[in-house]
Enzyme design. Structure first.
Site, PDB file in Angstrom:
ATOM      1  CG  MET A 107      -2.404   1.124   1.431  1.00  0.00           C
ATOM      2  SD  MET A 107      -3.323   1.182   0.009  1.00  0.00           S
ATOM      3  CE  MET A 107      -4.135   0.118   0.894  1.00  0.00           C
ATOM      4  NE  ARG A 111      -2.510   4.641   2.020  1.00  0.00           N
ATOM      5  CZ  ARG A 111      -2.750   3.971   2.753  1.00  0.00           C
ATOM      6  NH1 ARG A 111      -1.328   4.980   3.747  1.00  0.00           N
ATOM      7  NH2 ARG A 111      -3.981   4.258   3.153  1.00  0.00           N
ATOM      8  CE1 TYR A 251      -5.528   5.434  -8.346  1.00  0.00           C
ATOM      9  CE2 TYR A 251      -6.898   3.442  -9.303  1.00  0.00           C
ATOM     10  CZ  TYR A 251      -6.266   5.035  -9.664  1.00  0.00           C
ATOM     11  OH  TYR A 251      -5.077   4.917 -10.462  1.00  0.00           O
ATOM     12  CD  GLU A 252      -3.956   1.197  -4.386  1.00  0.00           C
ATOM     13  OE1 GLU A 252      -3.878   1.188  -2.708  1.00  0.00           O
ATOM     14  OE2 GLU A 252      -4.122   0.541  -4.699  1.00  0.00           O
ATOM     15  N   GLY A 253      -6.081   4.863  -0.746  1.00  0.00           N
ATOM     16  CA  GLY A 253      -6.397   5.834   0.831  1.00  0.00           C
ATOM     17  C   GLY A 253      -7.153   7.063   0.025  1.00  0.00           C
TER      18      GLY A 253
END
Length: 407
Positions: A107, A111, A251-253
């Site tokens: 992740m 990011r 997306y990805e946080g």
């Protein structure tokens, strides 16, 4: 293990560009503890693999639909169903119940990569806008001209293009600085240097992800605006960049997750030590700007100093109030992330300005553009930092003033 259940938002969960698709899947074993401490990580291939490496029988995982999206339409986003016929064969990665820990290794890299994706989309939107602005002839020059001129000669079009250019250059430079810290974290022979580089990189990841992707939406929107009515027409391609950029803050946080991480794990946890380290680095650049003495360096110095002071006040407030008034602190999390992106991006632009002055003789046209862009960033974009600091320090209670029922 036999895996069953459904997963959504799976990028490239189904496609025909490879003979096999290997899914990394988070799932719970039957006796797993509650919460995030009970999640394990599994490898679940579309086709099982034989001992000799050849593809075997079809695994019990199937794509049941492809999402229809606002943007990134070339990327299939799948809904996957596991275990409709007894269970999909999955292979445990590492130890049970440590899946979330393993996932965050991926992740954090993802990011950073999405932050770079934002920079890339913004760069393409900028290139397209510049080309259109040079080609589109309309109206006379404000200072006078024999006839109509290309719109790139108009001050407000230059403002939009310089804003796009400034945000992109600052975000790219900050991302490269973060990448260098990542390399130093692993390659430096000195342990203390490795630890400091790790802290620097970890502080910057949510900024690279959050600031660069928010920036990409603003830049892509400006790209549409430069095109005028033609930007609203799909054939020009300007709208596609705007649509594609919109997912990057999600997306990805989401940006909120990045901002909360920046406050909680990256600023409060070490008492603001890493943030203060950046402040010290910025102060050194301020000294270098003062020593330079050029008009451009003085202009950048004035704004950088004011922004650093605003940044320091925000850090002090966050550290001092994170336990006693947590909701007021986190109400300013987005503003804090944006403030960090602006001040650290401006710091990199100031360093670029100094380097460009030293190297100017080698390519005056290129380096003059670097200097002008750095000064524009300092004078036109960086002043937002003081307003953001005011928001962080003073708006927490008004943000939280309404109850849920009052909305």
């Amino acid at each position: 293990y036999l895996v069953s259940g459904q997963k959504i938002y799976i990028t490239y969960g189904e496609h025909d560009m490879a003979k096999n698709i290997v899914h990394l899947v988070l799932a719970r074993t039957p006796d797993a503890p509650e919460g995030v401490k009970g999640i394990s990580l599994f490898v679940v291939p579309k086709f099982l693999v034989n001992a000799d490496g050849s593809l075997g029988e079809r695994n019990d995982v199937h794509c049941i639909s492809i999402e229809h999206k606002l943007g990134i339409k070339a990327s299939p986003t799948a809904v996957l169903q596991f275990g409709d016929h007894g269970g999909a064969t999955g292979y445990l990665v590492g130890e049970e119940n440590r899946g979330l820990e393993y996932m965050f290794v991926m992740m954090n890299a993802a990011r950073f990569a999405v932050g770079m994706q934002g920079i890339a989309v913004a760069e393409r939107a900028y290139q397209k806008a510049v080309q259109y602005a040079k080609d589109r002839v309309q109206s006379r020059d404000l200072a006078g001209s024999p006839g109509p001129v290309a719109i790139i000669h108009q001050p407000d079009v230059k403002r939009m293009l310089m804003t796009m250019r400034g945000y992109i250059e600052a975000s790219r430079a900050l991302a490269y600085y973060a990448a260098a810290a990542y390399d130093a974290q692993h390659a430096s022979p000195d342990e203390a240097s490795r630890k400091q580089s790790q802290a620097v990189y970890e502080f910057l990841v949510p900024i690279v992800k959050g600031f660069s992707t928010e920036m990409s939406i603003e830049v892509a929107s400006l790209g549409v605006q430069v095109h005028g009515g033609m930007g609203f027409i799909e054939e020009t391609g300007a709208a596609q960049h705007y649509r594609d950029a919109r997912i990057l803050t999600i997306y990805e946080g989401t940006t909120a997750i990045q901002a909360n991480d920046l406050i909680g794990r990256k600023t409060v946890r070490d008492g603001g030590a890493t943030a203060k380290l950046f402040s010290e680095k910025i102060q050194q650049t301020e000294k270098d700007l003062a020593s330079s003495g050029t008009a451009d360096a003085k202009a950048a110095l004035k704004q950088l100093t004011a922004a650093r002071i605003a940044f320091e006040s925000a850090v002090e407030f966050i550290v001092a109030n994170s336990k006693t008034d947590v909701k007021a602190v986190y109400a300013g999390s987005f503003a804090y992330l944006r403030l960090c992106g602006l001040i650290l991006g401006a710091w990199q632009m100031a360093r670029a300005l100094l380097a460009a002055q030293e190297l100017r003789a080698g390519d005056p046209n290129f380096y003059d553009a670097k200097i002008a862009t750095a000064r524009f960033f300092a004078e036109n974009l960086l002043p937002q930092s003081q307003a953001l600091a005011t928001s962080i320090l003073e708006s927490g209670h008004s943000t939280n003033a309404l109850s849920a029922e009052q909305f």
